[in-house]
Design a protein around this motif. Sequence first.
Motif, PDB file in Angstrom:
ATOM      1  N   SER A  60       0.838  -1.200   0.000  1.00  0.00           N
ATOM      2  CA  SER A  60       0.000   0.000   0.000  1.00  0.00           C
ATOM      3  C   SER A  60       0.868   1.243   0.000  1.00  0.00           C
ATOM      4  O   SER A  60       1.957   1.267   0.568  1.00  0.00           O
ATOM      5  N   THR A  70      -2.978   3.760  -2.838  1.00  0.00           N
ATOM      6  CA  THR A  70      -2.997   2.622  -3.758  1.00  0.00           C
ATOM      7  C   THR A  70      -2.755   1.337  -2.981  1.00  0.00           C
ATOM      8  O   THR A  70      -2.119   1.335  -1.920  1.00  0.00           O
ATOM      9  N   THR A  71      -3.255   0.238  -3.529  1.00  0.00           N
ATOM     10  CA  THR A  71      -2.946  -1.094  -3.015  1.00  0.00           C
ATOM     11  C   THR A  71      -2.668  -2.025  -4.185  1.00  0.00           C
ATOM     12  O   THR A  71      -3.177  -1.820  -5.288  1.00  0.00           O
ATOM     13  N   GLU A  72      -1.854  -3.033  -3.941  1.00  0.00           N
ATOM     14  CA  GLU A  72      -1.527  -4.025  -4.955  1.00  0.00           C
ATOM     15  C   GLU A  72      -1.012  -5.281  -4.257  1.00  0.00           C
ATOM     16  O   GLU A  72      -0.714  -5.271  -3.054  1.00  0.00           O
ATOM     17  N   LYS A  94       6.621   2.570   0.396  1.00  0.00           N
ATOM     18  CA  LYS A  94       5.344   1.902   0.600  1.00  0.00           C
ATOM     19  C   LYS A  94       5.389   1.010   1.834  1.00  0.00           C
ATOM     20  O   LYS A  94       6.448   0.784   2.418  1.00  0.00           O
ATOM     21  N   HIS A 159       2.271   4.195 -10.278  1.00  0.00           N
ATOM     22  CA  HIS A 159       2.244   4.017  -8.832  1.00  0.00           C
ATOM     23  C   HIS A 159       2.517   2.576  -8.401  1.00  0.00           C
ATOM     24  O   HIS A 159       2.663   2.304  -7.208  1.00  0.00           O
ATOM     25  N   PHE A 160       2.595   1.654  -9.361  1.00  0.00           N
ATOM     26  CA  PHE A 160       2.623   0.241  -9.012  1.00  0.00           C
ATOM     27  C   PHE A 160       3.934  -0.430  -9.400  1.00  0.00           C
ATOM     28  O   PHE A 160       4.641   0.014 -10.296  1.00  0.00           O
ATOM     29  N   SER A 164       2.914  -6.700 -10.380  1.00  0.00           N
ATOM     30  CA  SER A 164       1.942  -6.807  -9.294  1.00  0.00           C
ATOM     31  C   SER A 164       0.544  -7.045  -9.852  1.00  0.00           C
ATOM     32  O   SER A 164       0.275  -6.836 -11.041  1.00  0.00           O
ATOM     33  N   ARG A 167      -4.354  -4.265  -8.602  1.00  0.00           N
ATOM     34  CA  ARG A 167      -3.890  -2.878  -8.455  1.00  0.00           C
ATOM     35  C   ARG A 167      -5.079  -1.922  -8.372  1.00  0.00           C
ATOM     36  O   ARG A 167      -5.862  -1.823  -9.309  1.00  0.00           O
ATOM     37  N   LYS A 168      -5.182  -1.230  -7.266  1.00  0.00           N
ATOM     38  CA  LYS A 168      -6.314  -0.330  -7.033  1.00  0.00           C
ATOM     39  C   LYS A 168      -5.825   1.052  -6.603  1.00  0.00           C
ATOM     40  O   LYS A 168      -4.875   1.168  -5.820  1.00  0.00           O
ATOM     41  N   THR A 208      -9.687   0.297 -10.489  1.00  0.00           N
ATOM     42  CA  THR A 208      -8.925  -0.952 -10.560  1.00  0.00           C
ATOM     43  C   THR A 208      -8.260  -1.044 -11.917  1.00  0.00           C
ATOM     44  O   THR A 208      -8.934  -0.975 -12.947  1.00  0.00           O
TER      45      THR A 208
END
Length: 212
Positions: A60, A70-72, A94, A159-160, A164, A167-168, A208
């Motif tokens: 995150s 963000t989360t992944e 992160k 951002h990711f 991964s 991814r949100k 997403t």
Amino acid sequence: MQNTIPSLPLFQGMTNNEIAEVIADKTIQQQRYAKNQVVVGHNQPSKGLLILLDGRMCVSGKWKGGVYRTTEIVSSPCIIEPERCFGLYQRYQKQYVAKTACSILYIPKSEVLKLTRTYMVFKLNLLNAVSTIAQQRCAHLTEGVNEFHDSLLRFLGEHFLTGSTERKVYVTMNQLAETMHCSRLEISQALNRLEQNSDIILQRGIITLTFS
């Protein structure tokens, strides 16, 4: 660990004898984390290299002072922000939490330096890993885009981590508009275009990413 290390990106190309020497070094440790346990906290100082040997982690991030997040999900093998080991800013960007039981290989900074001096293959692999991250992050400065929705998609994707999943981005249209320095209408139109192209899935306050 003996069976896993040869397949890790940083050790690929090293001989069996060299791998055996690395494993014999007591300063290199294998650490285990239970599900939901924090592996690395946001802004935590980097004390060396951390490599996910087994399991999956939820990653995150908070951006623009917490305006959006963000989360992944990342799976092994994965080097956790190797660019933070040295350089100007040696704190993790992160937070990493074990989504399943995880096994982490920890290599202290002093040992990283020793490995780069002793094994040329390790040195080249580390340089390649850090260089790839730097090149990916500056790609948007050298590659032009024709449409605003392409710029927005690239912005979201930056951002990711590579490879991964799940991814949100948790953000509103107003927050995106302020961040991108444009109108809410432009954001709305671009997001709808991306959803029509099957690049994203839109929910209220959640984007997403579905493109690879």
